[in-house]
Each structure stands twice: as C-alpha cells, then as structure tokens.
Scaffold this active site. Sequence first.
Site, PDB file in Angstrom:
ATOM      1  N   CYS A  79     -12.632-114.340  13.170  1.00  0.00           N
ATOM      2  CA  CYS A  79     -12.593-113.913  11.868  1.00  0.00           C
ATOM      3  C   CYS A  79     -11.173-113.954  11.194  1.00  0.00           C
ATOM      4  O   CYS A  79     -10.172-113.725  11.529  1.00  0.00           O
ATOM      5  CB  CYS A  79     -12.657-112.240  12.039  1.00  0.00           C
ATOM      6  SG  CYS A  79     -12.295-111.292  10.449  1.00  0.00           S
ATOM      7  N   CYS A  82      -9.387-111.153   9.247  1.00  0.00           N
ATOM      8  CA  CYS A  82      -8.787-110.325  10.449  1.00  0.00           C
ATOM      9  C   CYS A  82      -7.308-110.823  10.934  1.00  0.00           C
ATOM     10  O   CYS A  82      -6.376-110.398  10.929  1.00  0.00           O
ATOM     11  CB  CYS A  82      -9.579-110.250  11.820  1.00  0.00           C
ATOM     12  SG  CYS A  82     -10.999-109.474  11.840  1.00  0.00           S
TER      13      CYS A  82
END
Length: 322
Positions: A79, A82
């Site tokens: 991700c 993230c």
Amino acid sequence: MQPRNMSMSGVVDLAAVKAAQEAKAKAEQTRAEVARQGGTGAVAPADLVIDVDEAGFERDVLQRSAEVPVVIDFWAEWCQPCKQLSPVLERLAVEYNGRFLLAKIDVDANQMLMQQFGVQGIPAVFAVVAGQALPLFQGAAGEQQIRQTLDQLVEVAEQRFGLTGLTVDPDAQPGEVVAQEQVGPYDAALNAAAEALDAGDLGGAIRAYQNVLADDPAHPEAKLGLAQAELLQRVQGFDRQKVRQEAAEKPKDVDAQIAAADLDLVGGHVEDAFGRLIETVRRTVGDDRDTVRRRLLELFEVVGPEDPRVVGARRALARALF
C-alpha cells in the site's frame, strides 16, 4: 481515496458514563500505586510504536487501552499511501510523548482483525479507549488534520476516562520492564480470608481480600480469592430453577443471562458460562453490552488468566466486540 470526516462528534457514545468512571478510577489507582512504590512506570520512546497481531490483540490493545489511548494503523507492504501515512503516525507517537500508543496491524497477516473492524480500504486508522473502539479516518490525510484528531482523542481520553498516557523515559531501553517489589507479606490477612471462607462467612472473606488489595492492587492470590468469594456471595440466595427458567425464556435479558452464567461457573461449567456471556455481548449494545463484558472479565478472574479456557474466551470476546 479521500479521508473521511475526522470529527470526534460521535465520541459521546464511546462508552457508558459508568464505564468511564471505572476506567478513570483504575487509571488513578495505577498511577498512585506506581508512585507509592517509588517507580515511574516509564517506557522507552521506541515502545510507543508496536506491531500487533491477532494473538496479541487482547493484551496489547484492549488491555493497554485501560492505561492509554491506542491508535491502530491498518497497513500493508504493497500500500503506497500507507508508506506515506505510517511514518507520520510513528513520528507523532514519539512527539506526543506517551499520550497515545500506536499499534500497527499488517492486514495481510491479520485478516480477521481487519474484518472485525470493518476496514474497507487502507490505510485505515482507528482508536481504542478503555476497551471501546471508534474510527478516526481512512485514506491519506494531512498532518494538520491528523494532529487535530489526535488532540481531540487524547483530550477525550483524559477528561472522560482519566487516561493521561504513559510516562516516557528517554534513557530507558526498548522493552525494559521495571521490577516492582511486592508490598506483603499478607499471610495473616490471607489466612483470615481462608478461615472466613471455611466458616461460610463470605462477607468476612471479601473484606479480608479487599484489605490486601487496598495495599497491593495487583496481588494475584487476593484478586483470585476476592473474585471467587464475590461469585459465591452472588449465587448464595439464588432460586436456581427460576434463574435457569428466566435465562431460557429471555435470551436477550442481560440480568437473566448474567445470573445463569454465575450459576454455570459455580457448577463447574466454565465454557458454558463464558459462551453464554459472549453470545449476550453479540446480542447487545451500549450500556447492556458493557455490563455483560465487565461481568465476563470478572469471571475470567475467578478461573485465572492463564487457564486455556480463559485465553480462548478472551479471543472470542474480542471478536464479538469488534
């Protein structure tokens, strides 16, 4: 993905007032006990950011949330947002100097926790305060917005729950545990409690155990003895047939299910008692749910925290709550 509304306006539903008062009292008692023993209870800055998995969730998040707000960062290696958000949260955890604890959960390795929190996409950030969960935001967010949300979170945790956070010692080593001396011995008080139990004086036994815990709130033998004596006192005047009948006829009645669970445990049906209350947690919300949860935690004390039936029931309780 745009961040969701980061307002804390719904936080009034975080927990019942009674639960807030109990959490505040517990936090104050813990701080007083640490100070009385001459300790600081301090942690290293590195311990303000922890990796959490399903096996350690109850211990590292639910239990710790009675001491400090726990912010949960759901993330994954693949991700990209993230990778932008997580370093900011980690830096702020250190900067806030113990006012919250950051728990990082890898969703690829912990799918069950992701499902229990209803995470639809990552990054997703939640908080747990005194065992109660609330969503903070999902998706990328600016640092100013994150700070505002964290400021509101720690303010609510302090004002409603008395959670002023952890003491941080910059010289402490990561993972260091400061040993604290036992205050005892309490042989006389514990013997008095045992004699009172043998004589059927449950009230006297309860007072004797409470005297020990007033001086040493973490004393394991006194905690176990008090939990057992209080359970026996609760069921002493029960009409057992009536309790069983009401529990069967009123599966959603919190008081009926709690009374039946007490009888289950006294009768040695430990898993039945735990299962009954976990099912009741699933059926209830708000004050009722918290009442059942607290009774279940009391029954855990009766059996003992290391018992495998308690360990399994704690995991089931976490799943039911989230």
